[in-house]
Write a protein that holds these residues in place. Structure first.
Motif, mmCIF file in Angstrom:
data_model
loop_
_atom_site.group_PDB
_atom_site.id
_atom_site.type_symbol
_atom_site.label_atom_id
_atom_site.label_comp_id
_atom_site.label_asym_id
_atom_site.label_seq_id
_atom_site.Cartn_x
_atom_site.Cartn_y
_atom_site.Cartn_z
ATOM 1 N N ARG A 23 -4.248 10.342 -14.687
ATOM 2 C CA ARG A 23 -5.512 10.498 -13.883
ATOM 3 C C ARG A 23 -6.281 9.244 -14.000
ATOM 4 N NH1 ARG A 23 -9.159 15.769 -14.326
ATOM 5 N NH2 ARG A 23 -7.355 16.618 -13.713
ATOM 6 N N ASP A 24 -6.255 8.592 -15.249
ATOM 7 C CA ASP A 24 -7.348 7.506 -15.311
ATOM 8 C C ASP A 24 -6.543 6.272 -14.463
ATOM 9 O OD1 ASP A 24 -9.019 8.736 -17.097
ATOM 10 O OD2 ASP A 24 -7.812 8.241 -18.820
ATOM 11 N N LEU A 25 -5.243 6.171 -14.418
ATOM 12 C CA LEU A 25 -4.521 5.307 -13.708
ATOM 13 C C LEU A 25 -4.498 5.260 -12.307
ATOM 14 C CD1 LEU A 25 -1.146 5.211 -15.933
ATOM 15 C CD2 LEU A 25 -3.350 3.608 -16.079
ATOM 16 N N ILE A 26 -4.553 6.652 -11.732
ATOM 17 C CA ILE A 26 -4.917 6.746 -10.211
ATOM 18 C C ILE A 26 -6.183 6.342 -10.020
ATOM 19 C CG2 ILE A 26 -5.194 8.767 -8.552
ATOM 20 C CD1 ILE A 26 -2.337 8.040 -9.341
ATOM 21 N N VAL A 27 -7.272 6.642 -10.681
ATOM 22 C CA VAL A 27 -8.643 6.227 -10.602
ATOM 23 C C VAL A 27 -8.588 4.656 -10.633
ATOM 24 C CG1 VAL A 27 -11.041 6.011 -11.541
ATOM 25 C CG2 VAL A 27 -9.737 8.135 -11.697
ATOM 26 N N ALA A 28 -8.058 4.218 -11.527
ATOM 27 C CA ALA A 28 -8.011 2.501 -11.293
ATOM 28 C C ALA A 28 -7.292 2.004 -9.884
ATOM 29 C CB ALA A 28 -7.124 2.058 -12.648
ATOM 30 N N GLY A 39 1.234 4.157 -6.623
ATOM 31 C CA GLY A 39 0.710 5.307 -7.281
ATOM 32 C C GLY A 39 1.596 6.413 -7.744
ATOM 33 N N PHE A 40 2.054 7.350 -7.031
ATOM 34 C CA PHE A 40 2.665 8.595 -7.429
ATOM 35 C C PHE A 40 4.114 8.627 -7.554
ATOM 36 C CE2 PHE A 40 -0.274 11.401 -4.622
ATOM 37 C CZ PHE A 40 -1.161 11.178 -5.771
ATOM 38 N N PHE A 41 4.998 7.477 -6.913
ATOM 39 C CA PHE A 41 6.160 7.401 -7.348
ATOM 40 C C PHE A 41 6.568 6.964 -8.588
ATOM 41 C CE2 PHE A 41 10.413 5.534 -7.553
ATOM 42 C CZ PHE A 41 11.207 6.514 -6.844
ATOM 43 N N PRO A 42 5.824 5.833 -9.350
ATOM 44 C CA PRO A 42 6.256 5.592 -10.709
ATOM 45 C C PRO A 42 5.898 6.697 -11.557
ATOM 46 C CG PRO A 42 5.134 3.717 -9.533
ATOM 47 C CD PRO A 42 4.902 4.804 -8.703
ATOM 48 N N ILE A 43 4.710 7.339 -11.241
ATOM 49 C CA ILE A 43 4.467 8.414 -12.269
ATOM 50 C C ILE A 43 5.351 9.392 -12.249
ATOM 51 C CG2 ILE A 43 2.848 10.321 -12.907
ATOM 52 C CD1 ILE A 43 0.533 8.359 -11.934
ATOM 53 N N PHE A 44 5.586 9.915 -10.894
ATOM 54 C CA PHE A 44 6.534 11.187 -10.590
ATOM 55 C C PHE A 44 7.974 10.863 -10.972
ATOM 56 C CE2 PHE A 44 7.733 14.822 -7.766
ATOM 57 C CZ PHE A 44 7.020 15.620 -8.307
ATOM 58 N N PHE A 45 8.441 9.562 -10.918
ATOM 59 C CA PHE A 45 9.816 8.998 -11.185
ATOM 60 C C PHE A 45 9.931 9.210 -12.674
ATOM 61 C CE2 PHE A 45 12.881 5.678 -12.328
ATOM 62 C CZ PHE A 45 14.002 6.216 -11.805
ATOM 63 N N ALA A 88 1.797 -2.177 -12.153
ATOM 64 C CA ALA A 88 0.638 -1.709 -12.974
ATOM 65 C C ALA A 88 0.540 -0.479 -13.410
ATOM 66 C CB ALA A 88 -0.546 -2.016 -12.085
ATOM 67 N N ILE A 89 0.937 0.558 -12.455
ATOM 68 C CA ILE A 89 0.862 1.719 -12.878
ATOM 69 C C ILE A 89 1.738 2.237 -14.140
ATOM 70 C CG2 ILE A 89 1.017 4.369 -12.401
ATOM 71 C CD1 ILE A 89 -1.633 3.185 -11.183
ATOM 72 N N ASP A 90 3.086 1.596 -13.950
ATOM 73 C CA ASP A 90 4.083 1.844 -14.983
ATOM 74 C C ASP A 90 3.451 1.265 -16.372
ATOM 75 O OD1 ASP A 90 7.182 2.294 -15.066
ATOM 76 O OD2 ASP A 90 6.653 0.396 -16.374
ATOM 77 N N TYR A 91 2.963 0.029 -16.172
ATOM 78 C CA TYR A 91 2.405 -0.436 -17.451
ATOM 79 C C TYR A 91 1.477 0.469 -18.258
ATOM 80 C CZ TYR A 91 -0.190 -3.794 -20.299
ATOM 81 O OH TYR A 91 -0.938 -4.237 -21.491
ATOM 82 N N GLY A 92 0.427 0.901 -17.230
ATOM 83 C CA GLY A 92 -0.400 1.906 -17.894
ATOM 84 C C GLY A 92 0.056 3.043 -18.653
ATOM 85 N N ILE A 93 1.032 3.632 -18.098
ATOM 86 C CA ILE A 93 1.883 4.717 -18.720
ATOM 87 C C ILE A 93 2.448 4.155 -19.963
ATOM 88 C CG2 ILE A 93 3.761 6.211 -18.583
ATOM 89 C CD1 ILE A 93 3.115 6.331 -15.573
ATOM 90 N N SER A 94 3.136 3.129 -19.866
ATOM 91 C CA SER A 94 3.799 2.524 -21.313
ATOM 92 C C SER A 94 2.966 2.285 -22.336
ATOM 93 C CB SER A 94 4.636 1.487 -20.924
ATOM 94 O OG SER A 94 5.467 1.518 -19.846
ATOM 95 N N ILE A 95 1.519 1.956 -21.978
ATOM 96 C CA ILE A 95 0.661 1.695 -23.066
ATOM 97 C C ILE A 95 -0.063 2.951 -23.446
ATOM 98 C CG2 ILE A 95 0.501 -0.635 -22.708
ATOM 99 C CD1 ILE A 95 -2.201 -0.306 -21.624
ATOM 100 N N GLY A 96 -0.002 3.983 -22.984
ATOM 101 C CA GLY A 96 -0.259 5.306 -23.498
ATOM 102 C C GLY A 96 -1.594 5.934 -22.762
ATOM 103 N N LEU A 97 -1.949 5.062 -21.307
ATOM 104 C CA LEU A 97 -2.969 5.751 -20.739
ATOM 105 C C LEU A 97 -2.773 7.010 -19.834
ATOM 106 C CD1 LEU A 97 -4.649 2.334 -19.387
ATOM 107 C CD2 LEU A 97 -5.239 3.632 -21.391
ATOM 108 N N ALA A 118 2.594 1.554 0.072
ATOM 109 C CA ALA A 118 2.216 0.643 -0.814
ATOM 110 C C ALA A 118 1.238 1.331 -1.879
ATOM 111 C CB ALA A 118 1.493 -0.692 -0.327
ATOM 112 N N THR A 119 0.331 2.193 -1.360
ATOM 113 C CA THR A 119 -0.609 2.540 -2.327
ATOM 114 C C THR A 119 -0.074 4.036 -2.929
ATOM 115 O OG1 THR A 119 -1.852 3.575 -0.530
ATOM 116 C CG2 THR A 119 -2.733 1.687 -1.370
ATOM 117 N N THR A 120 0.114 5.004 -1.954
ATOM 118 C CA THR A 120 0.491 6.326 -2.521
ATOM 119 C C THR A 120 1.794 6.217 -3.009
ATOM 120 O OG1 THR A 120 -0.795 7.489 -0.735
ATOM 121 C CG2 THR A 120 0.705 8.573 -1.746
#
Length: 436
Positions: A271-276, A29-35, A259-268, A23-25
């Motif tokens: 690394r900051d999203l992973i910390v969150a 976490g990594f799948f939305p970013i890596f995808f 959540a992570i996908d949303y953060g990427i979409s608004i330009g964050l 659920a986390t990694t």
């Protein structure tokens, strides 16, 4: 069957420690970013958001359709642990296979992710159902909260280690960050498989000596499922709760998945999203037990309402986030209630269902949750595509999407206000007497 045995409680709770790594990694976490950045390189973020949302919805729909039937079969054949073993290790294997998918090959990545998610969601049906084989009524809230709490801790520890590996790729012996992230998928599969073992060793499932043949077990499962539908008129409280749960857990799951996908979409920054996400995990560890403790003082019902109010705030506040610090505030707020609302919902439901049909009823519980998870991510994906077609930017479309999640918390809260736990216990007692 002995309830409240410490070794059994430990074994049961450790499965949350095991599968929360996925659920986390992977999921959060990594799948939305890596995808987005590796397997879908060069593709517009609106398209990748829609693909990810539809993939989560597809896995949820598959499990949702089969959950009550699988649960009824497992109850009749006392096969909860066998079904859990199948789904858990299917999920672990599919997750491990993600490390072999090449750049740009998003169809294979999404297919493996769907099967891994099916393993994760399917296993939870039987994991949840086994709580009635481990804990008595007075211990349900605590044991449920302990599971979620250990899940946050275990998932957070492995995720933190994987994040450290990514940030120190060369020190770790990897030539590039992509290879480190791929290795993290393998680490999740191994972690999931190894830490599932205590449950299979220490949790005892009551035996049913009457039904042994698989064909007989399947027939009995379908028969029992039909009887359950016929008993709806005596268990109106159960199904009213399930309706409320359908809506509010949709909002919870959608925020987890997107959540992570949303953060990427608004330009964050990634690394900051992973910390969150790490903040959410480690705050969630004590907070899950904390909200359960609060529920013990003021009642689980009121504690759930508090969590819903906080989530309603999150869905509105999230639409106005501009900086990483504001996103961290969002992460802290979510961490305070995410595990608690899940734990209290699970134990609240366990108190108003027949214990001898726990897998079947938790099949309905998980079916509702999974069909809710079908709606939420797809809803956000659809909102994003619609707003883009109307000329809005990707940033604005994503903000419309996250604010729309508030509808699920509002409707769920209204329906939950109509649920009466005491009435549910009376209905359950009447059903037990009627079936004698």
């Amino acid at each position: 069957m002995q309830l409240d045995d410490k070794k059994a409680i430990f074994g049961w709770s450790m499965y949350d420690w095991a599968n929360s790594a996925f659920a986390t990694t992977v999921m959060a976490g990594f799948f939305p970013i890596f995808f987005k950045q590796y397997w879908s390189i060069g593709v517009d973020t609106t398209i990748t958001t829609a693909r990810l949302g539809f993939a989560n919805s597809a896995a949820s729909m598959i499990i949702g359709l089969g959950a009550p039937i699988l649960g009824a079969i497992a109850d009749k054949g006392t096969s909860k642990k066998k079904f859990l073993f199948f789904f858990a290790y299917m999920g672990a294997v599919m997750t491990s296979c993600l490390c072999m998918v090449s750049q740009g090959n998003w169809p294979v990545a999404i297919l493996l992710y769907i099967f891994a998610t099916i393993g994760f969601l399917g296993g939870n049906i039987f994991y949840d159902a086994l709580i009635t084989s481990v804990a008595s009524g007075k211990k349900l809230d605590f044991v449920s909260g302990l599971g979620f709490s250990l899940g946050y801790l275990g998932g957070g520890i492995l995720f933190a280690f994987n994040v450290w590996m990514v940030l120190n790729a060369k020190i770790s012996g990897f030539s590039d960050t992509g290879k480190v992230i791929k290795s993290s998928f393998l680490s999740v599969g191994i972690w999931w498989a190894v830490f599932s073992i205590p449950l299979f060793l220490f949790v005892k499932e009551p035996k049913n000596t009457e039904i042994k043949l698989p064909v007989t077990m399947v027939k009995a499962g379908f028969t029992q499922l039909r009887k359950t539908f016929q008993n709806v008129r005596h268990l109106k409280t159960v199904f009213l709760f399930l309706m409320a749960y359908w809506f509010y857990i949709d909002g919870v799951n959608t925020i987890v998945y997107m959540a992570i996908d949303y953060g990427i979409s608004i330009g964050l920054e990634s690394r900051d999203l992973i910390v969150a996400l790490l903040i959410t995990q480690f705050i969630g560890f004590p907070s899950a037990l904390g909200l359960v403790y609060l529920g013990g003082k003021i009642g689980a019902r009121y504690a759930i309402f508090i969590a819903l109010a906080i989530y309603l705030f999150v869905s509105f506040y999230g639409a106005f986030v501009q900086s990483k610090n504001e996103f961290y505030i969002l992460a802290i707020t979510i961490g305070l209630v995410q595990g608690g609302i899940q734990a209290l919902s699970r134990s609240y439901y366990a108190k108003i269902i027949p214990v001898n049909k726990s897998a079947e009823y938790f099949g309905f519980y998980n079916m509702v949750g999974k069909f809710a998870a079908v709606i939420g991510p797809a809803f956000i994906g659809g909102i994003n595509l619609m707003m883009r077609s109307l000329g809005y930017s990707s940033d604005s479309a994503s903000r419309f999407g996250i604010s729309s999640v508030s509808l699920f918390f509002i409707i769920g809260g209204i329906l939950f206000s109509l649920v009466n736990e005491e009435k549910g216990r009376k209905e359950l007692k009447y059903l037990s007497q009627d079936s004698v």
